[in-house]
Design a protein around this motif. Structure first.
Motif, PDB file in Angstrom:
ATOM      1  N   ASP A  22       0.834  -1.214   0.000  1.00 50.73           N
ATOM      2  CA  ASP A  22       0.000   0.000   0.000  1.00 50.73           C
ATOM      3  C   ASP A  22       0.862   1.255   0.000  1.00 50.73           C
ATOM      4  O   ASP A  22       0.570   2.229  -0.693  1.00 50.73           O
ATOM      5  CB  ASP A  22      -0.923   0.031   1.234  1.00 50.73           C
ATOM      6  N   THR A  23       1.923   1.239   0.806  1.00 52.28           N
ATOM      7  CA  THR A  23       2.828   2.392   0.879  1.00 52.28           C
ATOM      8  C   THR A  23       3.448   2.676  -0.482  1.00 52.28           C
ATOM      9  O   THR A  23       3.488   3.825  -0.931  1.00 52.28           O
ATOM     10  CB  THR A  23       3.935   2.155   1.932  1.00 52.28           C
ATOM     11  N   VAL A  24       3.948   1.630  -1.137  1.00 53.55           N
ATOM     12  CA  VAL A  24       4.561   1.788  -2.467  1.00 53.55           C
ATOM     13  C   VAL A  24       3.549   2.394  -3.432  1.00 53.55           C
ATOM     14  O   VAL A  24       3.862   3.327  -4.179  1.00 53.55           O
ATOM     15  CB  VAL A  24       5.105   0.438  -2.993  1.00 53.55           C
ATOM     16  N   ASP A  25       2.325   1.891  -3.384  1.00 54.94           N
ATOM     17  CA  ASP A  25       1.272   2.390  -4.269  1.00 54.94           C
ATOM     18  C   ASP A  25       1.000   3.879  -4.017  1.00 54.94           C
ATOM     19  O   ASP A  25       0.911   4.676  -4.950  1.00 54.94           O
ATOM     20  CB  ASP A  25      -0.004   1.564  -4.055  1.00 54.94           C
ATOM     21  N   ARG A  26       0.906   4.245  -2.751  1.00 57.30           N
ATOM     22  CA  ARG A  26       0.615   5.649  -2.404  1.00 57.30           C
ATOM     23  C   ARG A  26       1.773   6.574  -2.763  1.00 57.30           C
ATOM     24  O   ARG A  26       1.550   7.696  -3.225  1.00 57.30           O
ATOM     25  CB  ARG A  26       0.272   5.758  -0.924  1.00 57.30           C
ATOM     26  N   LEU A  27       2.998   6.112  -2.546  1.00 51.90           N
ATOM     27  CA  LEU A  27       4.154   6.938  -2.900  1.00 51.90           C
ATOM     28  C   LEU A  27       4.281   7.090  -4.413  1.00 51.90           C
ATOM     29  O   LEU A  27       4.610   8.170  -4.911  1.00 51.90           O
ATOM     30  CB  LEU A  27       5.438   6.348  -2.307  1.00 51.90           C
ATOM     31  N   ALA A  28       3.998   6.008  -5.147  1.00 43.01           N
ATOM     32  CA  ALA A  28       4.049   6.072  -6.619  1.00 43.01           C
ATOM     33  C   ALA A  28       3.004   7.069  -7.130  1.00 43.01           C
ATOM     34  O   ALA A  28       3.276   7.859  -8.042  1.00 43.01           O
ATOM     35  CB  ALA A  28       3.823   4.689  -7.221  1.00 43.01           C
ATOM     36  N   LYS A  29       1.792   7.044  -6.532  1.00 43.54           N
ATOM     37  CA  LYS A  29       0.744   7.996  -6.918  1.00 43.54           C
ATOM     38  C   LYS A  29       1.195   9.425  -6.615  1.00 43.54           C
ATOM     39  O   LYS A  29       0.935  10.347  -7.393  1.00 43.54           O
ATOM     40  CB  LYS A  29      -0.555   7.694  -6.156  1.00 43.54           C
ATOM     41  N   SER A  30       1.887   9.599  -5.493  1.00 35.51           N
ATOM     42  CA  SER A  30       2.367  10.926  -5.104  1.00 35.51           C
ATOM     43  C   SER A  30       3.413  11.452  -6.079  1.00 35.51           C
ATOM     44  O   SER A  30       3.395  12.633  -6.439  1.00 35.51           O
ATOM     45  CB  SER A  30       2.950  10.886  -3.689  1.00 35.51           C
ATOM     46  N   VAL A  31       4.322  10.569  -6.504  1.00 37.00           N
ATOM     47  CA  VAL A  31       5.343  10.959  -7.480  1.00 37.00           C
ATOM     48  C   VAL A  31       4.671  11.420  -8.780  1.00 37.00           C
ATOM     49  O   VAL A  31       5.023  12.464  -9.338  1.00 37.00           O
ATOM     50  CB  VAL A  31       6.334   9.788  -7.752  1.00 37.00           C
ATOM     51  N   LYS A  32       3.681  10.651  -9.244  1.00 38.05           N
ATOM     52  CA  LYS A  32       2.951  11.019 -10.473  1.00 38.05           C
ATOM     53  C   LYS A  32       2.213  12.336 -10.301  1.00 38.05           C
ATOM     54  O   LYS A  32       2.176  13.167 -11.201  1.00 38.05           O
ATOM     55  CB  LYS A  32       1.948   9.922 -10.843  1.00 38.05           C
ATOM     56  N   GLU A  33       1.623  12.517  -9.128  1.00 39.15           N
ATOM     57  CA  GLU A  33       0.861  13.746  -8.850  1.00 39.15           C
ATOM     58  C   GLU A  33       1.768  14.972  -8.912  1.00 39.15           C
ATOM     59  O   GLU A  33       1.401  15.997  -9.486  1.00 39.15           O
ATOM     60  CB  GLU A  33       0.200  13.646  -7.474  1.00 39.15           C
ATOM     61  N   LEU A  34       2.963  14.861  -8.325  1.00 40.52           N
ATOM     62  CA  LEU A  34       3.902  15.990  -8.363  1.00 40.52           C
ATOM     63  C   LEU A  34       4.324  16.288  -9.793  1.00 40.52           C
ATOM     64  O   LEU A  34       4.464  17.445 -10.180  1.00 40.52           O
ATOM     65  CB  LEU A  34       5.138  15.701  -7.507  1.00 40.52           C
ATOM     66  N   LYS A  35       4.538  15.231 -10.581  1.00 36.37           N
ATOM     67  CA  LYS A  35       4.948  15.430 -11.978  1.00 36.37           C
ATOM     68  C   LYS A  35       3.826  16.075 -12.783  1.00 36.37           C
ATOM     69  O   LYS A  35       4.073  16.925 -13.631  1.00 36.37           O
ATOM     70  CB  LYS A  35       5.376  14.112 -12.616  1.00 36.37           C
ATOM     71  N   SER A  36       2.578  15.651 -12.520  1.00 37.08           N
ATOM     72  CA  SER A  36       1.452  16.191 -13.294  1.00 37.08           C
ATOM     73  C   SER A  36       1.062  17.590 -12.832  1.00 37.08           C
ATOM     74  O   SER A  36       0.304  18.285 -13.494  1.00 37.08           O
ATOM     75  CB  SER A  36       0.246  15.254 -13.212  1.00 37.08           C
ATOM     76  N   MET A  37       1.608  18.022 -11.696  1.00 38.95           N
ATOM     77  CA  MET A  37       1.290  19.336 -11.153  1.00 38.95           C
ATOM     78  C   MET A  37       1.762  20.450 -12.085  1.00 38.95           C
ATOM     79  O   MET A  37       1.146  21.504 -12.167  1.00 38.95           O
ATOM     80  CB  MET A  37       1.942  19.475  -9.770  1.00 38.95           C
ATOM     81  N   GLY A  38       2.868  20.176 -12.798  1.00 38.59           N
ATOM     82  CA  GLY A  38       3.392  21.173 -13.732  1.00 38.59           C
ATOM     83  C   GLY A  38       3.615  22.505 -13.042  1.00 38.59           C
ATOM     84  O   GLY A  38       4.169  22.579 -11.964  1.00 38.59           O
ATOM     85  N   SER A  39       3.130  23.563 -13.671  1.00 37.17           N
ATOM     86  CA  SER A  39       3.297  24.898 -13.093  1.00 37.17           C
ATOM     87  C   SER A  39       1.969  25.403 -12.517  1.00 37.17           C
ATOM     88  O   SER A  39       1.656  26.583 -12.598  1.00 37.17           O
ATOM     89  CB  SER A  39       3.837  25.862 -14.146  1.00 37.17           C
ATOM     90  N   SER A  40       1.196  24.480 -11.949  1.00 37.55           N
ATOM     91  CA  SER A  40      -0.097  24.850 -11.352  1.00 37.55           C
ATOM     92  C   SER A  40       0.095  25.932 -10.300  1.00 37.55           C
ATOM     93  O   SER A  40       1.118  25.990  -9.628  1.00 37.55           O
ATOM     94  CB  SER A  40      -0.732  23.636 -10.665  1.00 37.55           C
ATOM     95  N   LYS A  41      -0.942  26.754 -10.180  1.00 38.45           N
ATOM     96  CA  LYS A  41      -0.906  27.828  -9.182  1.00 38.45           C
ATOM     97  C   LYS A  41      -2.239  27.857  -8.433  1.00 38.45           C
ATOM     98  O   LYS A  41      -3.204  27.231  -8.853  1.00 38.45           O
ATOM     99  CB  LYS A  41      -0.676  29.166  -9.879  1.00 38.45           C
TER     100      LYS A  41
END
Length: 198
Positions: free
Chosen positions: A112-131
């Motif tokens: 579960d931890t690996v899954d949540r951390l992987a989702k977090s990594v993707k989320e940060l990458k998809s954040m782009g230059s959001s404001k």
């Protein structure tokens, strides 16, 4: 004669350029190292934070966004290696039934931890230059998933409570989970700091 003067001039220019480049690279490395040290003061385990992120100083440079992405990637890497380790333990023969059950629970928690951390990594990458609100929404998702991952890690260690489960397996699992918990806690602290500034 003119040719040799010209070659000497070119070599002198190349030498000066390479010296300037290596000086600027050294200065950049020192700046990145100082940036990492200063950033890590916001974490619970600053020495571990500096140690785990210093290897990536050149890619982090002095970018807060790169810092949090790297911290999270380090955490994910440690969680994945711990998952592999626990998976191998689930295959051990001759383990007591209670130990086997605790190991199985730990495997589910680290998965579960690996899954949540992987989702977090993707989320940060998809954040782009959001404001603004969009930025805060991405950060909030990451904070929620990392916090849940930390709970998973603690649940595994709690599953080995009691003297009946004392031994090498408990100690080796606990050591790995504590390490994952600490780098993950550091990543969360850096993300909280990043989220509060932007």
């Amino acid at each position: 004669m003119a040719k040799s003067s010209f070659v000497s001039l070119i070599l002198s220019i190349l030498y000066i350029a390479s010296t300037a480049t290596s000086a600027s690279t050294a200065s950049s490395s020192v700046g990145a190292a100082n940036f990492i040290k200063a950033s890590c003061t916001a974490t619970t385990y600053p020495a571990l934070c500096v140690q785990s992120l210093s290897l990536y100083a050149t890619s982090i440079n002095q970018s807060p966004r790169q810092l949090i992405q790297t911290a999270l990637a380090v955490s994910l890497d440690k969680a994945q290696s711990t998952k592999s380790f626990v998976y191998k333990l689930t295959r051990f023969k001759g383990v007591k039934p209670r130990e086997k059950a605790a190991i199985k629970d730990c495997f589910e928690e680290i998965d579960d931890t690996v899954d949540r951390l992987a989702k977090s990594v993707k989320e940060l990458k998809s954040m782009g230059s959001s404001k603004g609100q969009d930025f805060q929404w991405h950060i909030s998702n990451v904070q929620t998933w990392i916090s849940a991952g930390l709970t998973d890690e603690n649940t595994c260690v709690d599953g080995f409570a009691g003297k009946a489960l004392d031994g090498r397996i408990k100690n080796s699992i606990k050591a790995r989970f504590v390490h994952v918990e600490r780098v993950t806690s550091n990543a969360l602290a850096l993300i909280n700091k990043f989220g509060s500034k932007s």
